[in-house]
Motif scaffolding. Structure first.
Motif, mmCIF file in Angstrom:
data_model
loop_
_atom_site.group_PDB
_atom_site.id
_atom_site.type_symbol
_atom_site.label_atom_id
_atom_site.label_comp_id
_atom_site.label_asym_id
_atom_site.label_seq_id
_atom_site.Cartn_x
_atom_site.Cartn_y
_atom_site.Cartn_z
ATOM 1 N N GLY A 43 -74.340 -148.854 -54.747
ATOM 2 C CA GLY A 43 -73.331 -149.769 -55.959
ATOM 3 C C GLY A 43 -72.208 -150.549 -55.352
ATOM 4 O O GLY A 43 -71.017 -151.244 -55.698
ATOM 5 N N LEU A 89 -76.987 -156.398 -64.371
ATOM 6 C CA LEU A 89 -76.835 -154.864 -64.279
ATOM 7 C C LEU A 89 -78.078 -154.062 -65.419
ATOM 8 O O LEU A 89 -77.082 -153.113 -65.625
ATOM 9 N N ASN A 92 -78.949 -149.888 -66.208
ATOM 10 C CA ASN A 92 -78.698 -148.863 -65.065
ATOM 11 C C ASN A 92 -78.187 -147.624 -65.673
ATOM 12 O O ASN A 92 -78.713 -147.057 -66.798
#
Length: 212
Positions: A43, A89, A92
């Protein structure tokens, strides 16, 4: 061109190697790596790559294990990136790292879609997002379901935001107020002069665990 990889258990080592190549890529327009146990090592490199990459328009990294460090790195990138239009995203563990992403929205003028469902976002994140939306002029779709956000400041910010068309906050538990009450609040003018706009075309806020 697009690169799509999913469910290959790449982990951080494999992911980092792939993402590092984005720093010099000028032909890739979209990348999707989902369900691959990518963590903050990958990331952080993704954030670094987005700072310098000028061709990517769409980034999908759902269902990995990105944490707050990834959120901060991507937030830094969004302050500089001028090409990205979609950032996904979901699912997560970005949590407080979302604040850097939200802060970047104040000055970012290219991002149209932001997906952060299921990232452990809480009340403080909601207030930071609401403030950012009062500055942002381009975001069109915002997906925030499966979090623990306080809905009131977000809805209030929608009375002045000029481009948001879709706001999804669904998939959570037990509302403090009904959907209609929340939307009514969003349409209530404040005492300060503001440019008024209709409520976005879609709200998904029930069932939920949103608080006011």
């Amino acid at each position: 061109s697009w690169l799509s990889i999913g469910g290959n258990n790449l982990t951080d080592e494999g992911g980092a190697a792939i993402i590092s190549s984005l720093k010099t890529s000028s032909s890739l327009h979209g990348i999707s790596i989902t369900d691959d146990n990518l963590g903050d090592k990958t990331g952080t490199i993704l954030g670094e790559a987005l700072e310098v990459n000028t061709s990517l328009t769409s980034v999908y990294f759902a269902r990995n294990i990105f944490g707050a460090a990834t959120g901060r790195a991507i937030g830094d990138a969004l302050r500089k990136n001028k090409s990205l239009t979609t950032l996904a995203l979901s699912d997560n563990d970005i949590e407080s790292g979302s604040r850097a992403i939200f802060q970047a929205l104040k000055n970012n003028s290219t991002l149209y879609t932001l997906q952060l469902e299921g990232n452990g976002l809480g009340d403080e994140d909601a207030f930071i997002l609401a403030e950012a939306l009062s500055y942002n002029k381009t975001l069109r779709s915002l997906y925030l379901g499966e979090n623990w956000l306080r809905v009131k400041p977000i809805l209030q910010s929608l009375t002045v935001h000029q481009t948001l068309e879709i706001v999804k906050l669904e998939g959570q538990e037990e509302p403090r107020l009904s959907v209609l009450q929340n939307i009514k609040f969003a349409l209530t003018p404040s005492k300060k002069p503001m440019q008024f706009k209709p409520i976005p075309t879609f709200y998904g806020v029930s069932p939920n665990r949103l608080t006011l």
